[in-house]
Write a protein that holds these residues in place. Structure first.
Motif, PDB file in Angstrom:
ATOM      1  N   VAL A  65       0.828  -1.206   0.000  1.00 20.93           N
ATOM      2  CA  VAL A  65       0.000   0.000   0.000  1.00 20.93           C
ATOM      3  C   VAL A  65       0.863   1.258   0.000  1.00 20.93           C
ATOM      4  O   VAL A  65       0.593   2.214  -0.731  1.00 20.93           O
ATOM      5  N   ASP A  66       1.925   1.273   0.781  1.00 19.17           N
ATOM      6  CA  ASP A  66       2.763   2.466   0.893  1.00 19.17           C
ATOM      7  C   ASP A  66       3.650   2.687  -0.325  1.00 19.17           C
ATOM      8  O   ASP A  66       4.104   3.816  -0.561  1.00 19.17           O
ATOM      9  N   PHE A  67       3.921   1.645  -1.100  1.00 20.11           N
ATOM     10  CA  PHE A  67       4.813   1.763  -2.255  1.00 20.11           C
ATOM     11  C   PHE A  67       4.166   1.195  -3.512  1.00 20.11           C
ATOM     12  O   PHE A  67       4.829   0.546  -4.325  1.00 20.11           O
ATOM     13  N   ARG A  68       2.891   1.447  -3.674  1.00 18.69           N
ATOM     14  CA  ARG A  68       2.157   0.926  -4.833  1.00 18.69           C
ATOM     15  C   ARG A  68       2.741   1.432  -6.149  1.00 18.69           C
ATOM     16  O   ARG A  68       2.873   0.674  -7.111  1.00 18.69           O
ATOM     17  N   GLU A  69       3.106   2.700  -6.224  1.00 15.06           N
ATOM     18  CA  GLU A  69       3.608   3.274  -7.473  1.00 15.06           C
ATOM     19  C   GLU A  69       5.008   2.780  -7.826  1.00 15.06           C
ATOM     20  O   GLU A  69       5.403   2.841  -8.987  1.00 15.06           O
ATOM     21  N   GLU A  70       5.767   2.320  -6.833  1.00 13.46           N
ATOM     22  CA  GLU A  70       7.124   1.834  -7.092  1.00 13.46           C
ATOM     23  C   GLU A  70       7.174   0.339  -7.376  1.00 13.46           C
ATOM     24  O   GLU A  70       8.250  -0.196  -7.638  1.00 13.46           O
ATOM     25  N   LEU A  71       6.020  -0.336  -7.338  1.00 15.10           N
ATOM     26  CA  LEU A  71       5.981  -1.770  -7.638  1.00 15.10           C
ATOM     27  C   LEU A  71       5.845  -1.956  -9.145  1.00 15.10           C
ATOM     28  O   LEU A  71       4.739  -2.050  -9.684  1.00 15.10           O
ATOM     29  N   ASN A  72       6.968  -1.999  -9.827  1.00 19.59           N
ATOM     30  CA  ASN A  72       7.002  -2.136 -11.275  1.00 19.59           C
ATOM     31  C   ASN A  72       7.627  -3.468 -11.667  1.00 19.59           C
ATOM     32  O   ASN A  72       8.282  -4.133 -10.855  1.00 19.59           O
ATOM     33  N   CYS A  73       7.426  -3.837 -12.929  1.00 22.12           N
ATOM     34  CA  CYS A  73       8.011  -5.069 -13.465  1.00 22.12           C
ATOM     35  C   CYS A  73       8.350  -4.862 -14.929  1.00 22.12           C
ATOM     36  O   CYS A  73       7.937  -3.864 -15.549  1.00 22.12           O
ATOM     37  N   THR A  74       9.090  -5.799 -15.493  1.00 22.30           N
ATOM     38  CA  THR A  74       9.574  -5.696 -16.864  1.00 22.30           C
ATOM     39  C   THR A  74       8.829  -6.671 -17.765  1.00 22.30           C
ATOM     40  O   THR A  74       8.748  -7.866 -17.465  1.00 22.30           O
ATOM     41  N   LEU A  75       8.274  -6.168 -18.873  1.00 24.09           N
ATOM     42  CA  LEU A  75       7.597  -6.999 -19.867  1.00 24.09           C
ATOM     43  C   LEU A  75       8.633  -7.503 -20.864  1.00 24.09           C
ATOM     44  O   LEU A  75       9.089  -6.750 -21.736  1.00 24.09           O
ATOM     45  N   VAL A  76       9.015  -8.760 -20.743  1.00 19.75           N
ATOM     46  CA  VAL A  76      10.050  -9.328 -21.605  1.00 19.75           C
ATOM     47  C   VAL A  76       9.585  -9.383 -23.057  1.00 19.75           C
ATOM     48  O   VAL A  76      10.359  -9.130 -23.982  1.00 19.75           O
ATOM     49  N   ALA A  77       8.314  -9.677 -23.273  1.00 19.57           N
ATOM     50  CA  ALA A  77       7.787  -9.821 -24.636  1.00 19.57           C
ATOM     51  C   ALA A  77       7.553  -8.484 -25.319  1.00 19.57           C
ATOM     52  O   ALA A  77       7.252  -8.447 -26.505  1.00 19.57           O
ATOM     53  N   TYR A  78       7.676  -7.377 -24.608  1.00 15.87           N
ATOM     54  CA  TYR A  78       7.433  -6.050 -25.181  1.00 15.87           C
ATOM     55  C   TYR A  78       8.684  -5.183 -25.072  1.00 15.87           C
ATOM     56  O   TYR A  78       8.660  -4.063 -24.546  1.00 15.87           O
TER      57      TYR A  78
END
Length: 488
Positions: A246-259
């Protein structure tokens, strides 16, 4: 003259002795305080911060509770940095130095340390049993280093460690042993692994962790690989209002390997990868079985009580009216044996002096007989489909189809008519004509109107043809030229 010289030397000797005695008294007075000239002492607090120190001073007071050595140029922390035990020391600050080496015995003489700050240094690895001497340590700060290797035993015997900060390092593999084995760090409430180089997470193992560990497990700002399991993990944590998500929702990112390795927010994967929606926890059970529903709270030591779908309150000291529902010692609700009317939404109220939490668990109950019937119907359906497939294989994948055998039969019948209608100019039972027929060339001529009109012009072996009705069995002449062989 000699007497005066000896008297002068004697006076000088006594002067030096007096000076040494005075210096000794001064040193004794200084050793009582035992405070280094480059540090600042205030009661039991010693501060040596921002002194451009290359080595750690010695002679700290034995009653020191807090020692600040931050913002210096220290490179090594050896075992002899504290020549005498500092048994009252509880806080040690070594942050913002240039530490690259820490001895395994560096903390042997500070056994009661509770707070250790090693952040913002140049530490690359945590060696074997590095912090094992700190059995009472509660907070350990190691963020903003270059840590890429962590020995499995680095944090052994730290039974009281509650907060471990490892963010902003070079960690590429999730240290599962720190949270999975509850006996290793039993009091751990916060583990910060944010801003590292972790690409994959052990999703199944993380789902099995207690809620208080998930609540304090920070994983944001890592190059995680996008998939629906990752979305499900963080979405479930968000539904439970865990602070780490909840406190770091905007910083929870990931990488799309297929894109082309595009970086997106984890919670956008619902639309990008068409992931399934995550709902509250649900349990499936069958009539007559035993089911246990956990009240997985975000804090330890909370008091739990349950409310059934019929609004019956079940606490550890009481049982339900039907004597089948019981609250166990760990706060879980057990139903034994379960009935069809037990289905519904169960609510767990967890309370403490500083925090309250409410959990909902949906219980779905199935009839075992109906389930067996469904299995039987399913098996029958599968058997029928298999039978149809076998029939189709027999009809369409056999070496010779029925129409093939029909043509073969027709050719056999036509072959039989050769001897009886064309090749034999004498009796059908003349074996001599049969032998002659085996040496003749045969051609098939399709019947047509023009061909029938020119029958009389056709020559056999250079001779005018005789009447066909004499060369065949009694019948019409048109039957001879209807897909029958002619000798040429």
């Amino acid at each position: 003259m000699l007497h005066c010289t000896l008297a002068t030397m004697s006076d000088n000797l006594w002067t030096h002795v007096f000076y040494l005695l005075c210096s000794g008294l001064i040193c004794v007075s200084c050793s009582a305080l035992n405070c280094h000239l480059t540090c600042t002492c205030a009661s039991n607090i010693v501060s040596c911060s921002k002194k451009d120190l290359l080595h750690i001073p010695t002679g700290f007071p034995h009653y020191t509770v807090s020692l600040d050595l931050s913002h210096n140029s220290l490179k090594r922390l050896r075992a002899e940095w504290a020549p005498v035990p500092l048994k009252r020391l509880q806080s040690l600050l070594l942050n913002h130095n240039k530490l690259i080496f820490i001895s395994t015995d560096a903390f042997a003489l500070v056994p009661h340390l509770k707070y250790l700050d090693l952040s913002s240094n140049e530490i690359k690895a945590l060696g074997e049993n590095l912090f094992s001497k700190l059995k009472e340590l509660e907070v350990l700060l190691l963020y903003n280093n270059a840590i890429g290797q962590i020995d499995r035993t680095a944090f052994d015997d730290m039974q009281n460690l509650q907060k471990l900060y490892l963010s902003q390092n070079q960690i590429s593999r999730f240290p599962l042993q720190l949270v999975k084995e509850s006996s290793r760090l039993p009091e751990l409430l916060l583990l910060d692994l944010s801003s590292n180089k972790i690409k994959t997470l052990p999703i199944r193992d993380l789902n099995g962790l207690p809620a208080w560990v998930k609540n304090g497990l920070y994983l944001h700002s890592n190059p995680l690989t996008c998939d629906c399991e990752l979305y499900g993990l963080f979405t479930h944590w968000h539904i439970r209002h865990f602070a780490s998500v909840v406190d770091f929702r905007e910083e929870l990112n990931c990488t799309l390997v297929a894109y082309q390795k595009e970086t997106v927010n984890v919670f956008s994967l619902l639309l990008i990868m068409n992931c399934s929606e995550i709902k509250e926890s649900a349990i499936e059970a069958y009539v007559g079985k035993t089911v246990t529903m956990d009240c997985d709270t975000k804090q330890r030591g909370m008091a739990q009580e349950w409310v059934t779908p019929n609004n019956d309150l079940i606490s550890p000291e009481s049982k339900s009216s039907n004597q089948t529902l019981t609250v166990l010692s760990n706060g879980s609700l057990q139903i034994r044996p379960i009935k069809a009317e037990d289905r519904g939404i169960y609510t767990c109220h967890a309370t403490s002096t500083v925090f309250n939490e409410t959990l909902y668990v949906t219980l779905m109950v199935y009839n075992a007989t109906q389930h067996d019937t469904l299995n039987t119907a399913y098996t029958t359906l599968v058997g029928c489909i298999a039978s149809v497939i076998l029939v189709l294989i027999y009809l369409y994948l056999t070496p010779c189809r029925c129409w093939c055998r029909t043509d073969e039969k027709q050719r056999n019948e036509n072959g039989d008519s050769i001897h009886s209608s064309v090749l034999s100019t004498t009796s059908n039972h003349d074996t001599t004509s049969d032998k002659v027929a085996l040496n003749t060339h045969v051609a098939f001529i399709e019947a047509s109107a023009n061909l029938q009109g020119q029958i009389s012009k056709l020559k056999l072996n250079g001779q005018e043809p005789q009447d066909t009705r004499k060369m065949s069995d009694p019948g019409s002449a048109s039957s001879v030229f209807s897909d029958t062989p002619i000798m040429v």
